[in-house]
Design an enzyme around this catalytic site. Structure first.
Site, mmCIF file in Angstrom:
data_model
loop_
_atom_site.group_PDB
_atom_site.id
_atom_site.type_symbol
_atom_site.label_atom_id
_atom_site.label_comp_id
_atom_site.label_asym_id
_atom_site.label_seq_id
_atom_site.Cartn_x
_atom_site.Cartn_y
_atom_site.Cartn_z
ATOM 1 N N ARG A 47 -11.798 35.930 -9.859
ATOM 2 C CA ARG A 47 -12.399 34.943 -10.808
ATOM 3 C C ARG A 47 -13.709 35.576 -11.321
ATOM 4 N NH1 ARG A 47 -9.407 30.873 -11.090
ATOM 5 N NH2 ARG A 47 -10.920 29.287 -11.466
ATOM 6 N N GLU A 75 -15.036 32.200 -20.153
ATOM 7 C CA GLU A 75 -14.064 32.699 -21.006
ATOM 8 C C GLU A 75 -13.824 31.681 -22.048
ATOM 9 O OE1 GLU A 75 -10.438 32.386 -18.579
ATOM 10 O OE2 GLU A 75 -10.847 34.198 -17.388
ATOM 11 N N HIS A 125 -7.097 36.599 -19.040
ATOM 12 C CA HIS A 125 -6.503 35.998 -18.012
ATOM 13 C C HIS A 125 -5.131 35.776 -17.782
ATOM 14 C CE1 HIS A 125 -8.437 32.297 -15.348
ATOM 15 N NE2 HIS A 125 -7.147 33.080 -14.912
#
Length: 318
Positions: free
Chosen positions: A236, A265, A284
């Site tokens: 994370r 993000e 990601h």
């Protein structure tokens, strides 16, 4: 009353499994591209099942759902869902924790090996300087002389350990919830976090985003890391202080960092990590493979079917 199934947002390109599940239960179905609270509230209004990727599932969003509704988060983490509000409002929340363990572990180990063998530094030097000597990147221990520290030993952390086994690395772990004896059986030495940071040539993060882990890798813990170590984060983004990490890379305290997750993000345009030569950045994407995406949507759709049938959920978190 006709049940309603909603996909608030998704990065998969299609929702055939989810649509088929809705049709099987004679439910209406809609898919959206929500990015903020107002659009998510409107998308889920009156829905019995909401499948969510990154859209914010706030108290207002949860309150707009039908009574007794279920929220299913595509993926492992569910920090974009207000689980306390869900409990208070009687909304069930589930995640999909086991769809891409192998793929994420593959990505993490690929990053570890890339950084430990200094491949980005060699590539950059050849491109900018024409050539480079093998020793110009500094000391480079063999993998059998390398210590890797795992911060967190859930399914992905343990899968990383198994992938490292053939390389002969010494593996440490810091996890307040783990059984040291069980880790020892897997060839993992359980230590406190300060010791792990001081001893490890590479640190790989596999912890959830909680109040206790927020900015866990910040100025203090970065200073505790072995000089010239590398960091990998496929868990994370909130675990890492990006500005402190950029500074550690700039000063050479760390030799490199591979980051697949970021906070926020997308990675901001002005993030200092974008211009750091020691940072290896991916969007990601550690979960991404054809097989893992299919498994994610299949398992999420199966959970939606259980919710529509009034059955216990497989992976209820709230």
């Amino acid at each position: 009353m006709t049940p309603r199934v909603v996909v608030t947002d998704q990065a998969f390109g299609q929702v055939r499994r989810e649509r088929a599940t809705a049709e099987r239960f004679a439910a209406t179905f809609s898919a959206h591209h929500c990015t903020d609270e107002p659009s998510t509230v409107e998308a889920v209004r009156g829905a019995d099942v909401a499948l969510v990727n990154f859209a914010p599932v706030t108290r207002a969003v949860l309150a707009a759902l039908a009574p007794g509704a279920t929220v299913i988060r595509y993926g492992i983490g569910y920090d974009n869902v207000d689980v306390d509000a869900a409990r208070a409002l009687g909304v069930r929340v589930a995640n999909v924790p086991d769809y891409g363990t192998d793929t994420v572990a593959d990505h993490a180990v690929a990053c570890l090996l890339t950084l430990l063998r200094r491949l980005p530094a060699y590539d950059r030097a050849i491109r900018t300087d024409g050539w480079v000597g093998p020793s110009d990147v500094g000391p480079l221990p063999s993998l059998t002389a390398t210590t890797v520290g795992l911060v967190g030993t859930g399914k992905i952390g343990l899968a990383v350990r198994e992938r490292l086994r053939p390389f002969g690395c010494l593996v440490l772990a810091s996890d307040p919830y783990a059984d040291p004896a069980a880790l020892a059986e897997r060839g993992i030495e359980c230590v406190a976090l300060p010791e792990l940071l001081a001893r490890s040539h590479a640190v790989s993060l596999h912890a959830p985003a909680t109040r206790a882990t927020h900015r866990l890798i910040g100025p203090g813990n970065l200073a505790r890391m072995r000089p010239g170590a590398v960091l990998v984060n496929t868990s994370r983004g909130a675990l890492v202080d990006p500005h402190a990490l950029a500074e550690a890379l700039r000063t050479g305290q760390l030799a490199g960092a591979a980051l697949d997750v970021h906070d926020p993000e997308p990675l901001p345009d002005d993030s200092p990590l974008r211009s750091s030569p020691g940072a290896l950045l991916t969007p990601h994407a550690a979960f991404y493979s054809t097989e893992s995406l299919d498994a994610l949507q299949r398992l999420a759709a199966e959970e939606a079917a259980r919710a529509l049938a009034g059955q216990p959920l497989r992976c209820q978190v709230a």
